[in-house]
Write a protein that holds these residues in place. Structure first.
Motif, short mmCIF file in Angstrom:
data_model
loop_
_atom_site.label_atom_id
_atom_site.label_comp_id
_atom_site.label_asym_id
_atom_site.label_seq_id
_atom_site.Cartn_x
_atom_site.Cartn_y
_atom_site.Cartn_z
N ALA C 39 -39.35 6.94 14.03
CA ALA C 39 -39.32 6.74 15.16
C ALA C 39 -38.82 8.10 15.88
CB ALA C 39 -38.59 5.65 15.29
N GLY C 40 -38.66 9.17 15.34
CA GLY C 40 -38.29 10.22 15.60
C GLY C 40 -36.19 10.19 16.39
N VAL C 41 -36.04 9.59 15.77
CA VAL C 41 -34.28 10.03 15.78
C VAL C 41 -33.95 10.87 14.40
CG1 VAL C 41 -32.22 9.74 16.69
CG2 VAL C 41 -33.92 8.42 17.48
N ILE C 42 -32.99 11.84 13.99
CA ILE C 42 -32.48 12.17 12.83
C ILE C 42 -31.24 11.70 12.81
CG2 ILE C 42 -31.36 14.24 12.06
CD1 ILE C 42 -33.36 16.12 14.16
N ASN C 43 -31.01 11.21 11.49
CA ASN C 43 -29.97 9.99 11.21
C ASN C 43 -29.14 10.28 10.50
OD1 ASN C 43 -27.32 8.52 11.18
ND2 ASN C 43 -29.45 6.32 11.32
N ILE C 44 -28.04 11.76 10.62
CA ILE C 44 -27.11 12.68 9.55
C ILE C 44 -26.04 11.35 9.60
CG2 ILE C 44 -25.31 13.93 9.27
CD1 ILE C 44 -27.87 15.18 8.92
N GLY C 45 -26.21 10.81 10.32
CA GLY C 45 -24.91 9.87 10.28
C GLY C 45 -24.36 8.57 9.18
N LEU C 46 -25.93 8.33 8.74
CA LEU C 46 -26.02 7.61 7.54
C LEU C 46 -24.54 7.54 6.38
CD1 LEU C 46 -30.00 7.28 6.17
CD2 LEU C 46 -28.35 5.16 7.80
N GLU C 47 -24.57 8.53 6.14
CA GLU C 47 -23.03 8.29 5.59
C GLU C 47 -21.46 7.44 6.23
OE1 GLU C 47 -22.79 10.01 2.84
OE2 GLU C 47 -20.63 9.90 2.27
N GLY C 48 -21.45 7.77 7.08
CA GLY C 48 -20.66 7.13 8.21
C GLY C 48 -20.82 5.99 8.57
N MET C 49 -22.19 5.46 8.31
CA MET C 49 -21.95 4.13 8.76
C MET C 49 -21.91 3.00 7.17
SD MET C 49 -25.82 4.78 10.38
CE MET C 49 -25.85 5.95 12.25
N MET C 50 -22.06 3.90 6.22
CA MET C 50 -21.82 3.70 4.67
C MET C 50 -20.38 3.28 5.14
SD MET C 50 -24.96 3.56 2.41
CE MET C 50 -24.23 5.60 1.69
N LEU C 51 -19.52 4.26 5.27
CA LEU C 51 -18.64 3.76 4.81
C LEU C 51 -18.04 3.22 5.83
CD1 LEU C 51 -15.74 5.53 3.41
CD2 LEU C 51 -16.40 7.27 5.50
N ILE C 52 -17.64 3.30 7.00
CA ILE C 52 -17.56 1.82 7.58
C ILE C 52 -17.60 0.36 7.31
CG2 ILE C 52 -18.51 1.55 10.12
CD1 ILE C 52 -16.02 2.35 11.27
N SER C 53 -18.70 0.50 7.05
CA SER C 53 -19.63 -0.96 6.44
C SER C 53 -18.65 -1.54 5.40
CB SER C 53 -20.91 -0.37 6.26
OG SER C 53 -21.19 -1.82 4.92
N ALA C 54 -18.33 -0.18 4.22
CA ALA C 54 -17.37 -0.47 3.08
C ALA C 54 -16.53 -0.61 3.50
CB ALA C 54 -17.37 0.53 2.81
N TYR C 55 -15.89 -0.11 3.98
CA TYR C 55 -14.50 -0.85 4.76
C TYR C 55 -13.98 -1.79 5.10
CZ TYR C 55 -9.80 -0.78 6.12
OH TYR C 55 -8.61 -1.54 6.83
N VAL C 56 -14.80 -2.51 6.09
CA VAL C 56 -15.27 -3.70 7.42
C VAL C 56 -15.55 -4.25 5.68
CG1 VAL C 56 -16.48 -4.81 8.87
CG2 VAL C 56 -15.25 -2.58 9.27
N CYS C 57 -16.14 -4.50 4.88
CA CYS C 57 -17.11 -5.28 4.56
C CYS C 57 -15.79 -5.88 3.37
CB CYS C 57 -17.78 -5.06 2.83
SG CYS C 57 -20.22 -4.94 3.87
N TYR C 58 -14.84 -5.14 3.13
CA TYR C 58 -13.84 -5.14 2.30
C TYR C 58 -12.48 -5.58 2.48
CZ TYR C 58 -9.05 -4.17 0.10
OH TYR C 58 -8.38 -4.34 -0.28
N ALA C 73 -20.53 -9.13 8.46
CA ALA C 73 -19.58 -7.73 8.67
C ALA C 73 -19.98 -6.69 9.11
CB ALA C 73 -17.68 -8.44 9.14
N GLY C 74 -19.99 -6.21 7.87
CA GLY C 74 -19.34 -4.58 7.68
C GLY C 74 -21.38 -4.14 7.79
N MET C 75 -22.12 -5.44 7.92
CA MET C 75 -23.49 -4.91 9.29
C MET C 75 -23.45 -4.16 10.26
SD MET C 75 -26.02 -6.66 6.33
CE MET C 75 -27.52 -6.16 6.92
#
Ligand SMILES: Nc1ncnc2c1ncn2[C@@H]1O[C@H](COP(=O)(O)OP(=O)(O)O)[C@@H](O)[C@H]1O
Ligand SMILES: [Mg+2]
Lengths: 373, 504, 308
Positions: C39-58, C73-75
């Motif tokens: 869609a045209g948006v660079i997404n370098i932030g995936l790492e951080g999104m995964m990390l916050i999800s990992a925490y919130v999931c937990y 909740a993590g998603m």
């Protein structure tokens, strides 16, 4: 140099304007203020008194006097600010060329490793030889580590963002491996032997003060950065590549070699930060010796907006936060990790000055403005 | 209050951009089944007005009436729903998608959850038969020549049931013959009750196709007329606001030794197609060689290879008998090549940097602009002062970001910079694109002066008139080859037009 | 025991199964990257999104005693960060690499703070494995598929669905148009920025699934920075796969297979320094990027905000 004064004698020179300076500075200031407010709210939610906490923070960072065993708070802030400053200068230099050196942390590790090895392995040298050698080793190691990313970008087009991140993980592993194996000292904890006294970067004042020559080096780096980027032909070349790569190429600038050179200098600075940390403070290398300086320095660079004065002020702020946090926790019971929250929000606001503008607009609805979208 | 046969009326349309009043209380009406030409030079505000009609911009003031009802158009979606179609100056086709995908985009039909392409394809074929717009619905747009892409654009508008069709400078990318076929399509459309707004800055075409003409200058309507009432000279002075000299003064060329020699050059385009299939020619000192051709036939790549911006697959470029190293703009610059690039924003200027810096872009690392590696601001500024004077660049001071200047002044700055170096060869690609008439005259004069001073000049332009006016020799490019050569004094438009279509 | 002997004794099906498992979060990141970047948006932030999800999931899984609630909740948390990234990149036109980096630093800061403030002693309830006693015993397929984490299955399904969505539906057509030539999409009546926001949110949801894998499958607790660069490796897989789901998924195996092999070798007692072995995926990422980038073609409008 034709002097730029408020009168602007030269017809062809731009008139100097404080307004322009302020319009560059205020988003950074507003970001910091907003982040402090938000962190204050978090502190309030946790049931503590934000005013007391912040008072303790300021005290711990700036005001507390030294004692026979405790260094002066303000000088300790300078000690903390030193690595931020050097790293953020390196990162900012990359930004100027349009490069994102997210690998500052790895370059710092490699610089520290090289400096320590030179620091303990060579003996019998006078300090005038040994210390510079150890420093240069750190600079070179950082330069080389970043140079890999620069070279891959120049020669193969590999995105430096991903490559430098990958190099971070490799650097951690290399240091981890070295410290646990080949250069582990004989004690219980995994760490290297101490460096020789001749490689120690000395302190500026007698103990317990820890303020050291690395701070002076950092200031020198900031001055050098200014001359390199804004006064030299190489600096203009770097900035032009960052501003419009195609036009730079058209004008005969070798874009690829500019990328390589920029990454090497950027990495050299980050390596120097690592060297300073180990040669002045630790004097050996533990397995995990920083707490994410490399990443926080990205925030410092963004907050400093690429200008050495801005970067120095931002580094000072981050140094103060890091240094004051301990006393804040001790005297007001607020976890020192609140600093991480503050830093996180600072860069959120710095990255999108528009957000700050909009927030202030909501807070002060004066007149209906036409939505531009 | 509107006349019954008026389909569309725009009243008092005003649009302001930072620093320009692009449209100033413009009134325009369009009758059913007519071709209404909107004539005006570059920057007159034609595209802005039409983008407002199409919902891409919102006007600051003014009303739009359609079929006697007042309408507000917030987005292209609204415009499409109202039966307005537009073929933009720069085509709005996604190169990586097929013709069908481009046409149905935004109006997709589904089968279940999935995309249905078969049904629309039938309608596309129908439309293309009805109006003689030959296209292949399954082709990828990136593989199509511009002329065909334009047909796709027209079909796209008709697929959306456009009753009002706007064509923004549609002839800029066409050969004379293709222009003829576009005109017959327009006549067929008009017969079926479609109303057409036809934008152009070319007088001949407007006279040939329009029922009525509205002339715009600096955002204002300066008059309305019909082809029968107004002569070309009269239209021209309405457009520009003063009498225009349509001819460039120049004496016959006195060609000297060969300066540029291109030998069997082959190169790929950015899309990795063969763009140059073996091109050879010479340019001598003291002559202007013009390269004519429809855009996209390899001219861009040719210029990039000569100037060192693109690596050729094969072949050689020689400057004064010495081979130029491939892929080194530096070497080209150092050996006396000047280059006015076709894409000013991509190559020509660094928009955020000052006029002064832009004027030393390729020499700032050398004395007097740098000494011992340090920039000499005073030298850079006095250089700017000199060039601003000599090339009549209008700027408040030399340290304004060049992006803030008008297109004409930016281009004059590029010309100034390139002319301020010792010049053996000038490569001028679309040197007057997007530039006002005053600047065009100025730039043309300087190019002829450069020739008379003994430089070799290679001129590449999509404007056949520019080529005809300036060139001593004309080469025609088609499909990545030079397909013909004519003497500039005796060449005929029709003849060159045929060559441009590859009809030798 | 010599190397040849060991190589003969390795169970390669088991090895592939391990590689598939390890590929799960990387593939989610790659898929997320594909939606955002198409869609045209660079997404370098995936790492951080995964990390916050990992925490919130937990954290939420522990609180609610339910891995499913944790997952949702993590998603959601990852999507909030994605929304932030969208806001920066689309509305405020922040440089998209800067914005993504900000997301990463923000996630690291917040999760680090919460981890230290609240600790992570309790262990979270696991998501189930998809296991079937009968199917499991089918040779090869059984080991590969029928005793594997739920999220690995979800990932495989998403790979297929993403392919269909991108290339066979109006949504996909519009997404690609918006990332390739947004002005053309706009003139065709497609709301460009809304399409971009939605695709960035989808990428956040997928990164959220990837993050869940760390705390609801791999280990049942959270440690700071535990995503260890896998979001970035996912981006490399995306580039390697030329922004197309199936090739990108296959590329993830390129990064996980060698490590799985190294793990096996170690199990058989081949002496390899584990610190250096752990760098294998990172090294491979660098090497593939260096080899492949020039031959890949990113969406033409990638990284450019749309202004009318
Ligand atoms: N998006 C924009 N932002 C700022 N200025 C613009 C924009 N679009 C057009 N302009 C300015 O408005 C004027 C009219 O432009 P345009 O309508 O494109 O002219 P024309 O189509 O007649 O050549 C020009 O001065 C141009 O520079
Ligand atoms: Mg126009």
């Amino acid at each position: 140099m034709s002097s730029v004064t408020a009168q602007g004698q030269s017809r062809s020179a731009a008139p100097f304007s404080w307004q322009r300076v302020w319009s560059g500075v205020w988003p950074a200031v507003a970001s910091v203020v907003l982040a402090l407010v938000i962190a204050g709210a978090v502190i309030t939610i946790t049931g503590a008194d934000p005013v007391a906490a912040y008072r303790a923070l300021v005290e711990g960072a700036l005001l507390r006097e030294g004692t026979a065993t405790r260094p002066t708070a303000f000088l300790e802030t300078l000690v903390s600010a030193t690595p931020y400053l050097v790293l953020a200068l390196g990162i900012s230099l990359g930004f100027a060329a349009g490069l994102f050196n997210i690998g500052a942390e790895g370059q710092l590790y490699m610089g520290a490793l090289a400096s320590v090895v030179v620091g303990f392995a060579l003996s019998g040298l006078p300090w005038i030889v040994h210390l510079p050698l150890a420093l240069v080793a750190g600079v070179l190691a950082g330069a080389l580590w970043a140079g890999i990313a620069g070279w891959l970008k120049a020669a193969r087009g590999a995105p430096e963002v991903v490559v430098t991140i990958m190099l971070n993980y490799i650097a951690y592993a290399v240091v981890n491996y070295m410290v646990n194996g080949p250069i582990r000292h004989t004690g219980t904890a995994p760490r290297t032997p101490d460096i020789q006294a001749s490689a120690v970067l000395p302190t500026l004042l007698p103990a317990p003060e820890r303020i050291h020559w690395g701070f002076v080096l950092a200031i020198a780096c900031a001055v050098g950065y200014y001359f390199l980027l804004y006064r030299s032909a190489l600096g203009l070349r770097i900035r032009l590549v960052g501003a419009n790569r195609e036009a730079a190429r058209y004008a005969g600038i070798n874009v690829n070699s500019t990328y390589l050179i920029t990454m090497v200098i950027s990495g050299g600075l980050c390596g120097m930060a690592g060297a300073i940390e180990v040669l002045a403070l630790y004097r050996y290398l533990p397995t995990e010796f920083t707490t994410g300086y490399g990443f926080e320095s990205i925030a410092v660079a963004l907050l400093g907006q690429g200008h050495p004065v801005g970067v120095a002020l931002a580094a000072l702020l981050f140094g103060a936060l890091a240094n004051g946090a301990g006393y804040m926790q001790f005297s007001s019971g607020v976890s020192n990790y609140i600093i991480a929250v503050m830093q996180a929000f600072i860069i959120v606001f710095v990255a999108a000055p528009g957000i700050v503008r909009d927030l202030f607009r909501w807070a002060r609805p004066k007149r209906a403005e036409v939505e531009v979208e | 209050m509107t006349r019954p046969d008026v389909v569309l009326e725009m009243r008092g349309i005003t649009k302001r951009f930072p620093g320009v009043l692009a449209n100033d209380h413009i009134n325009l009406d369009l009758r059913k089944g007519e071709v209404h030409a909107l004539l005006g030079e570059n920057g007159a505000g034609k595209s802005t007005l039409m983008n407002i009609l199409y919902g891409l911009y919102q006007p600051d003031a003014g009303e739009i009436w359609l079929d006697g009802r007042r309408v507000t158009i917030h987005s292209p979606r609204d415009a499409i729903a109202l039966g307005i179609g537009m073929v933009h100056q720069h085509f709005m086709l996604v190169p990586t998608l097929t013709v069908t995908e481009n046409i149905i985009l935004g109006l997709e039909t589904r089968r279940g959850l999935l995309l249905d392409e078969a049904t629309p394809q039938q309608r596309i074929r129908q439309i293309s038969r009805d109006f003689g717009l030959e296209i292949d619905p399954e082709a990828y747009v990136k593989d199509l020549p511009v002329g065909v892409q334009q047909r796709v654009e027209i079909v796209k508008a008709l697929y959306r049931n456009a009753r009002v069709l706007v064509l923004d400078e549609p002839t800029a990318v066409l050969t004379p013959l293709e222009v003829e076929s576009l005109f017959s399509t327009l006549r067929a459309l008009v017969k079926r009750g479609v109303s057409v707004i036809f934008i152009s800055h070319k007088l001949k075409e407007v006279k040939a196709i329009a029922d009525r003409i509205t002339v715009l200058r600096q955002g204002r309507v300066v008059g309305s007329t019909t082809p029968a009432e107004a002569g070309e000279a009269q239209l021209a002075s309405m457009m520009v606001g003063r009498p225009v000299i349509l001819k460039v003064d120049k004496s016959p060329a006195q060609p000297g030794p060969v300066v540029l020699s291109v030998r069997d050059v082959k190169a790929m385009s950015d899309r990795r197609a063969m763009a140059l299939q073996g091109v050879s020619f010479d340019v001598r000192a003291g002559e202007i060689v013009g390269i004519a051709g429809v855009e996209g036939n390899g001219q861009t790549e040719l210029v990039e290879v000569i100037t060192g911006l693109r690596q050729p697959l094969a072949g050689q470029v020689l400057l004064c008998g010495q081979p130029l190293p491939a892929w080194s703009p530096r070497a080209a610059i150092d050996r006396g090549m000047s280059h006015i690039p076709e894409d000013r924003y991509k190559y020509g200027i660094v928009a955020a940097y000052s006029l002064a810096i832009n004027l030393v872009l390729s020499v700032f690392h050398r004395p007097p602009f740098s000494r011992n590696g340090l920039l000499q601001r005073r030298a850079i500024l006095s250089n700017a002062e000199r060039l601003v004077e000599e090339f009549d660049i209008r700027a408040p001071h030399a340290e304004v970001p060049i992006g803030k200047l008008s297109g004409g002044n930016q281009q004059k700055a590029v010309v100034a910079r390139e002319f301020s170096r010792p010049m053996k060869l000038l490569v001028a690609a679309q040197p007057t694109r997007g530039v006002d008439v005053g600047s065009i005259e100025f730039i043309h004069k300087r190019i002829v002066q450069a020739r008379d001073a003994g430089a070799a000049v290679l001129l590449v332009s999509a404007e056949l008139d520019e080529i005809m006016a300036l060139s001593d020799r004309i080469l025609v490019m088609f499909g990545g080859r030079i397909v013909g050569e004519r003497d500039g004094r005796t060449a005929r438009r029709e003849d060159i037009g045929l060559l441009m279509m590859g009809k030798v | 025991m010599d190397l040849v002997d060991v190589l003969l004794r390795i169970d390669y099906v088991f090895l592939l199964a391990a590689a598939l498992r390890a590929a799960t979060p990387i593939a989610f990141a790659a898929l997320g990257g594909i939606f955002s970047e198409r869609a045209g948006v660079i997404n370098i932030g995936l790492e951080g999104m995964m990390l916050i999800s990992a925490y919130v999931c937990y954290r939420v899984a522990v609180l609610a005693a339910s891995p499913a609630v944790g997952l949702v909740a993590g998603m959601a948390a990852a999507m909030v960060l994605a929304g932030l990234h969208g806001l920066f990149s689309i509305r405020y036109q922040t440089n998209q690499v800067v914005s993504g980096t900000v997301v990463n630093i923000f996630a690291a800061g917040i999760t680090g703070f919460l981890f230290r403030a609240l600790g992570a002693q309790e262990s979270a309830p696991y998501l189930p494995n998809i296991s079937h006693p009968l199917l499991k015993s089918i040779p090869v397929i059984g080991t590969l598929l029928f005793d594997q984490p739920l999220l690995m299955w979800v990932m495989l399904i998403v790979v297929v669905v993403a392919t269909v969505v991108l290339f066979r539906t109006p949504w996909g057509l519009r997404t690609r148009a918006v990332g390739e030539l947004p002005r053309a999409a706009d003139t065709a009546g497609i709301p460009v920025n809304r399409m971009r926001y939605l695709n960035v949110l989808i990428s956040g949801a997928l990164a959220g699934l990837g993050g869940a894998f760390f705390t609801l499958h791999t280990v049942s607790t959270f440690t700071p920075l535990m995503t260890s660069g896998q979001g970035f490796i996912g981006l490399a897989a995306m580039i390697f796969g030329n922004w197309t789901p199936i090739p990108a998924f296959l590329a993830t195996l390129l990064f996980t297979l060698p490590q799985a092999l190294a793990g096996q070798l170690q199990m058989f007692g081949v002496p390899l320094p584990y610190q250096l072995l752990s760098t294998l995926p990172y090294l491979l990422t660098i090497i593939t990027l260096a080899g492949v980038v020039r031959r890949s073609t990113p969406p033409a409008a990638l990284g450019t905000p749309y202004v009318k």
